[in-house]
Scaffold this motif. Structure first.
Motif, short mmCIF file in Angstrom:
data_model
loop_
_atom_site.label_atom_id
_atom_site.label_comp_id
_atom_site.label_asym_id
_atom_site.label_seq_id
_atom_site.Cartn_x
_atom_site.Cartn_y
_atom_site.Cartn_z
N MET A 108 -2.54 8.13 1.50
CA MET A 108 -2.76 6.77 0.75
C MET A 108 -1.55 6.02 1.05
N ALA A 109 -1.61 4.62 0.44
CA ALA A 109 -0.43 3.80 0.28
C ALA A 109 0.01 3.28 -1.06
N SER A 110 1.31 2.94 -1.26
CA SER A 110 1.75 2.66 -2.51
C SER A 110 2.53 1.20 -2.00
N ILE A 111 3.03 0.48 -3.15
CA ILE A 111 3.64 -0.69 -3.04
C ILE A 111 4.90 -0.46 -4.05
N ILE A 112 6.24 -0.70 -3.53
CA ILE A 112 7.32 -0.28 -4.34
C ILE A 112 8.01 -1.67 -4.29
N PHE A 113 8.30 -2.16 -5.46
CA PHE A 113 9.00 -3.47 -5.86
C PHE A 113 10.41 -3.06 -5.45
N GLU A 114 11.16 -3.44 -4.77
CA GLU A 114 12.69 -3.24 -4.20
C GLU A 114 13.51 -4.41 -4.94
N LYS A 115 13.24 -5.76 -4.96
CA LYS A 115 13.97 -6.74 -5.40
C LYS A 115 13.05 -7.58 -6.36
N GLY A 116 13.83 -8.34 -7.12
CA GLY A 116 13.06 -9.48 -7.92
C GLY A 116 12.95 -8.65 -9.38
N SER A 117 12.24 -9.70 -10.04
CA SER A 117 11.93 -9.39 -11.59
C SER A 117 11.24 -8.07 -11.71
N ASP A 118 10.30 -7.58 -10.60
CA ASP A 118 9.44 -6.52 -11.04
C ASP A 118 10.06 -5.31 -10.30
N LYS A 119 11.29 -5.60 -10.11
CA LYS A 119 12.22 -4.13 -9.31
C LYS A 119 11.93 -2.99 -9.94
N TYR A 175 3.33 0.78 -7.21
CA TYR A 175 1.90 0.73 -7.52
C TYR A 175 0.76 1.32 -6.42
N SER A 176 0.11 2.35 -6.84
CA SER A 176 -0.46 2.90 -5.90
C SER A 176 -1.72 2.09 -5.47
N LEU A 177 -2.06 2.27 -4.25
CA LEU A 177 -3.28 1.31 -3.61
C LEU A 177 -4.43 2.40 -3.54
N ASP A 178 -4.19 3.56 -4.02
CA ASP A 178 -5.26 4.74 -3.76
C ASP A 178 -6.46 4.33 -4.28
N GLY A 179 -7.57 4.55 -3.71
CA GLY A 179 -8.88 4.09 -4.25
C GLY A 179 -9.26 2.60 -4.44
N LEU A 180 -8.43 1.80 -3.83
CA LEU A 180 -8.70 0.39 -4.23
C LEU A 180 -9.00 -0.33 -2.69
N ASP A 181 -9.95 -0.90 -2.59
CA ASP A 181 -10.39 -1.68 -1.27
C ASP A 181 -9.71 -3.01 -1.23
N LEU A 182 -9.35 -3.59 -2.35
CA LEU A 182 -9.01 -4.80 -2.29
C LEU A 182 -7.80 -5.13 -3.48
N VAL A 183 -6.71 -5.66 -3.34
CA VAL A 183 -5.75 -6.03 -4.30
C VAL A 183 -5.11 -7.28 -4.47
N LEU A 184 -5.50 -7.98 -5.31
CA LEU A 184 -4.82 -9.29 -5.30
C LEU A 184 -3.24 -9.38 -6.08
N PHE A 185 -2.37 -9.81 -5.25
CA PHE A 185 -1.04 -9.97 -5.63
C PHE A 185 -0.75 -11.66 -6.12
N ASN A 233 3.91 5.09 2.19
CA ASN A 233 2.91 6.29 1.83
C ASN A 233 3.18 6.71 0.58
N ASP A 234 2.11 7.51 0.15
CA ASP A 234 2.40 8.08 -1.16
C ASP A 234 3.58 9.07 -1.46
N GLU A 235 3.86 9.74 -0.56
CA GLU A 235 4.83 10.70 -0.52
C GLU A 235 6.19 10.18 -0.78
#
Length: 159
Positions: A1-12, A16-26, A95-97
């Motif tokens: 599955m997939a994840s989002i990593i915040f690399e820069k900015g306030s949330d660095k 967040y894992s997207l595993d099991g989510l069909d729709l995610v609002l940012f 990816n999650d790895e």
């Protein structure tokens, strides 16, 4: 599955894992599943939606735009390693790895240092790029592997 990593900015450092989510609002709105604390982010900035097993990024008519690998994107398929930029925030779609590898200390404070990224790993531990919080100085921080923390001989060699 997939994840989002915040690399820069306030949330660095946030992952967040997207595993099991069909729709995610940012966005920066409280109604978003993933809140982006960037004043240049729209309240509802973009969506990542799983369509036919593919991850699609859909810009939500954001004022400042959503950029994938430097190009403005409205409706684009995401591939692992793609960088998503909104305002001053940069995220990486992985990816999650990869998320597990970056996890652990990534984005956390340790002994007065803020861990920014992993530079490498060796037999005794892991080396991180970090900021010395007290003076804002970039440093390389080596952290002893957990398996050695009770072995005084290894600790002495490490020091």
């Amino acid at each position: 599955m997939a994840s989002i990593i915040f690399e820069k900015g306030s949330d660095k450092g946030s992952i967040y894992s997207l595993d099991g989510l069909d729709l995610v609002l940012f966005g920066r709105g409280e109604h978003c599943q993933i809140i982006v604390r960037d004043p240049l982010a729209s309240r509802a900035h973009f969506i990542i939606e799983v369509v036919g097993g593919k991850y699609m990024l859909l810009d939500q008519e954001s004022y400042n735009g959503t950029y994938v690998n430097g190009d403005r994107a409205n409706n684009v398929e995401l591939n692992y390693g793609d960088q998503i930029t909104i305002g001053n925030t940069v995220m990486t779609f992985v990816n999650d790895e990869i998320a597990r590898q970056k996890g652990g200390l990534f984005g956390k404070s340790l002994g007065g240092y803020l861990i920014e990224s992993r530079l490498g790993a060796g037999g005794m531990g892991t080396v991180y790029k970090a900021q010395q919080i007290s003076i804002g100085r970039p440093v390389a921080l080596k952290v002893l592997s957990e398996r050695f923390v009770k072995n005084q001989e290894i600790i002495d060699l490490f020091l």
